[in-house]
Design a protein around this motif. Structure first.
Motif, mmCIF file in Angstrom:
data_model
loop_
_atom_site.group_PDB
_atom_site.id
_atom_site.type_symbol
_atom_site.label_atom_id
_atom_site.label_comp_id
_atom_site.label_asym_id
_atom_site.label_seq_id
_atom_site.Cartn_x
_atom_site.Cartn_y
_atom_site.Cartn_z
ATOM 1 N N ARG A 1 0.978 -1.237 -0.080
ATOM 2 C CA ARG A 1 -0.072 0.075 -0.209
ATOM 3 C C ARG A 1 0.958 1.389 -0.028
ATOM 4 O O ARG A 1 1.201 1.840 0.887
ATOM 5 C CB ARG A 1 -0.923 0.072 1.227
ATOM 6 C CG ARG A 1 -1.885 1.275 1.229
ATOM 7 C CD ARG A 1 -2.479 1.006 2.735
ATOM 8 N NE ARG A 1 -3.349 2.284 3.025
ATOM 9 C CZ ARG A 1 -2.466 3.494 3.665
ATOM 10 N NH1 ARG A 1 -1.438 3.208 4.064
ATOM 11 N NH2 ARG A 1 -3.278 4.481 3.841
ATOM 12 N N THR A 2 1.238 1.639 -1.094
ATOM 13 C CA THR A 2 2.034 2.653 -1.305
ATOM 14 C C THR A 2 2.146 3.234 -2.714
ATOM 15 O O THR A 2 1.789 2.546 -3.636
ATOM 16 C CB THR A 2 3.713 2.324 -0.995
ATOM 17 O OG1 THR A 2 4.268 3.590 -0.846
ATOM 18 C CG2 THR A 2 4.316 1.145 -1.814
ATOM 19 N N GLY A 3 2.684 4.589 -3.027
ATOM 20 C CA GLY A 3 2.715 5.018 -4.438
ATOM 21 C C GLY A 3 3.749 4.591 -5.163
ATOM 22 O O GLY A 3 3.486 4.775 -6.529
ATOM 23 N N GLN A 4 4.799 3.980 -4.785
ATOM 24 C CA GLN A 4 5.971 3.656 -5.476
ATOM 25 C C GLN A 4 6.653 2.386 -5.070
ATOM 26 O O GLN A 4 6.858 2.379 -3.762
ATOM 27 C CB GLN A 4 7.005 4.907 -5.677
ATOM 28 C CG GLN A 4 8.261 4.543 -6.250
ATOM 29 C CD GLN A 4 9.113 5.617 -6.213
ATOM 30 O OE1 GLN A 4 8.885 6.637 -7.381
ATOM 31 N NE2 GLN A 4 9.896 5.900 -5.430
ATOM 32 N N VAL A 5 7.155 1.441 -5.686
ATOM 33 C CA VAL A 5 7.885 0.506 -5.206
ATOM 34 C C VAL A 5 8.878 0.393 -6.155
ATOM 35 O O VAL A 5 8.864 0.310 -7.523
ATOM 36 C CB VAL A 5 7.166 -0.814 -5.304
ATOM 37 C CG1 VAL A 5 8.093 -1.800 -4.413
ATOM 38 C CG2 VAL A 5 5.856 -0.644 -4.091
ATOM 39 N N ALA B 1 7.999 8.261 -14.281
ATOM 40 C CA ALA B 1 6.910 7.421 -13.672
ATOM 41 C C ALA B 1 6.028 8.431 -12.565
ATOM 42 O O ALA B 1 6.676 9.338 -12.032
ATOM 43 C CB ALA B 1 7.207 6.349 -13.178
ATOM 44 N N PRO B 2 4.696 7.955 -12.480
ATOM 45 C CA PRO B 2 3.910 8.819 -11.414
ATOM 46 C C PRO B 2 4.470 8.712 -9.741
ATOM 47 O O PRO B 2 5.090 7.563 -9.559
ATOM 48 C CB PRO B 2 2.630 8.251 -11.403
ATOM 49 C CG PRO B 2 2.770 6.915 -11.723
ATOM 50 C CD PRO B 2 3.958 6.923 -12.855
ATOM 51 N N PHE B 3 4.592 9.877 -9.200
ATOM 52 C CA PHE B 3 5.332 9.678 -7.863
ATOM 53 C C PHE B 3 4.403 10.388 -6.950
ATOM 54 O O PHE B 3 3.898 11.688 -7.184
ATOM 55 C CB PHE B 3 6.761 10.522 -7.927
ATOM 56 C CG PHE B 3 7.402 10.654 -6.600
ATOM 57 C CD1 PHE B 3 7.917 9.370 -6.096
ATOM 58 C CD2 PHE B 3 7.275 11.769 -5.848
ATOM 59 C CE1 PHE B 3 8.498 9.648 -4.729
ATOM 60 C CE2 PHE B 3 7.836 11.922 -4.727
ATOM 61 C CZ PHE B 3 8.504 10.539 -3.870
ATOM 62 N N GLY B 4 4.169 9.852 -5.749
ATOM 63 C CA GLY B 4 2.934 10.475 -4.858
ATOM 64 C C GLY B 4 2.729 9.495 -4.030
ATOM 65 O O GLY B 4 3.175 8.392 -4.080
ATOM 66 N N GLY B 5 1.953 9.470 -3.006
ATOM 67 C CA GLY B 5 1.630 8.905 -2.039
ATOM 68 C C GLY B 5 0.127 8.741 -1.712
ATOM 69 O O GLY B 5 -0.717 9.157 -2.361
ATOM 70 N N VAL B 6 -0.119 7.708 -0.566
ATOM 71 C CA VAL B 6 -1.473 7.555 0.010
ATOM 72 C C VAL B 6 -1.407 7.778 1.366
ATOM 73 O O VAL B 6 -0.473 7.715 1.907
ATOM 74 C CB VAL B 6 -1.759 5.940 -0.471
ATOM 75 C CG1 VAL B 6 -1.939 5.765 -1.745
ATOM 76 C CG2 VAL B 6 -0.930 4.968 0.214
ATOM 77 N N GLY B 7 -2.743 7.717 2.037
ATOM 78 C CA GLY B 7 -2.629 7.880 3.341
ATOM 79 C C GLY B 7 -2.024 9.123 3.747
ATOM 80 O O GLY B 7 -2.071 10.425 3.144
#
Length: 244
Positions: A187-191, A202-208
């Protein structure tokens, strides 16, 4: 419209088939870059419990190479923190972790030798950290890596996802397909798989609590587009007919 890229407490998972001699030194760098003062720093190293001793030894060896020095010198790997106040905050968090049962494999709360004046903080690796500890849940924003044990792939994923944040992450495995499967469940925006570098398209950003929206590449532009839907037009009907 607004996009917010905020903080993180990103997890770096070592699966049981990972090449630790490669993964652990790079994991140290993924945490300590810019003195650990990056939102996307991979500050939680989630490693196989059965391989704790090997991971600890490699982490200590790699972290010892991150010595402080003049930021203008190319040989320097670790600069100072942003302020004396931030240094005090980082030291207090590490102190509470040690009081709570964590062990400092290297570093700790003391300033690096020869750098007692200023906002310097030694490269620090803590082991014996559990998921409920503050140091494993709150962003430190300093050169502090915490090692958490996992008992298999499912446990590693659960620990990684047990966070209010979700900005970045890493997975290490000898099997890229396996690493990709695990990455898809985080559960994260990037791995980043096996130490991959940041892709600026690539898209960069987060959740929560790591924010909303995405930046970089066309995704960053699309955050500020307003879309209009026009339905029932002749051209729309013609398009449907041609598709059929």
């Amino acid at each position: 419209k607004v996009a917010l890229e905020l903080g993180g407490k990103s997890a770096n998972i070592l699966l049981d088939d990972a090449d630790l001699s490669v993964a652990v030194p790079q994991a140290i760098g993924q945490c300590f870059v810019n003195g650990g003062q990056t939102c996307a720093a991979l500050t939680r190293l989630i490693a196989p419990r059965a391989k704790r001793a090997e991971v600890e030894a490699l982490a200590m060896e790699a972290a010892a190479q991150w010595r402080p020095g003049d930021p203008e010198q190319p040989s320097t790997r670790l600069g100072p923190l942003s302020s004396l106040r931030q240094r005090e905050r980082v030291a207090a968090m590490v102190a509470r972790a040690l009081e709570g049962g964590a062990t400092a494999l290297i570093g700790g709360t003391a300033a690096p030798e020869g750098f007692e004046k200023g906002a310097w903080f030694a490269a620090t690796v803590l082991s014996g950290v559990t998921p409920e500890m503050e140091i494993a849940r709150e962003e430190v924003f300093g050169p502090v890596l915490v090692i958490l044990d996992h008992d298999g792939e499912e446990d590693a994923i659960a620990i990684a996802n047990d966070s209010a944040y979700g900005l970045s992450g890493g997975v290490w495995s000898a099997d890229p397909a396996r690493a990709e499967r695990v990455a898809a469940r985080l559960r994260t925006g990037q791995v980043m798989i096996n130490g991959a570098m940041l892709d600026m398209e690539a898209p960069f950003g987060g959740v929560g609590q790591s924010g909303i929206g995405r930046e970089y590449g066309r995704y960053g532009l699309e955050e500020y587009f307003n879309l209009k839907a026009i339905t029932g037009t002749a051209s729309a009907g013609q398009d449907r007919g041609s598709n059929e």
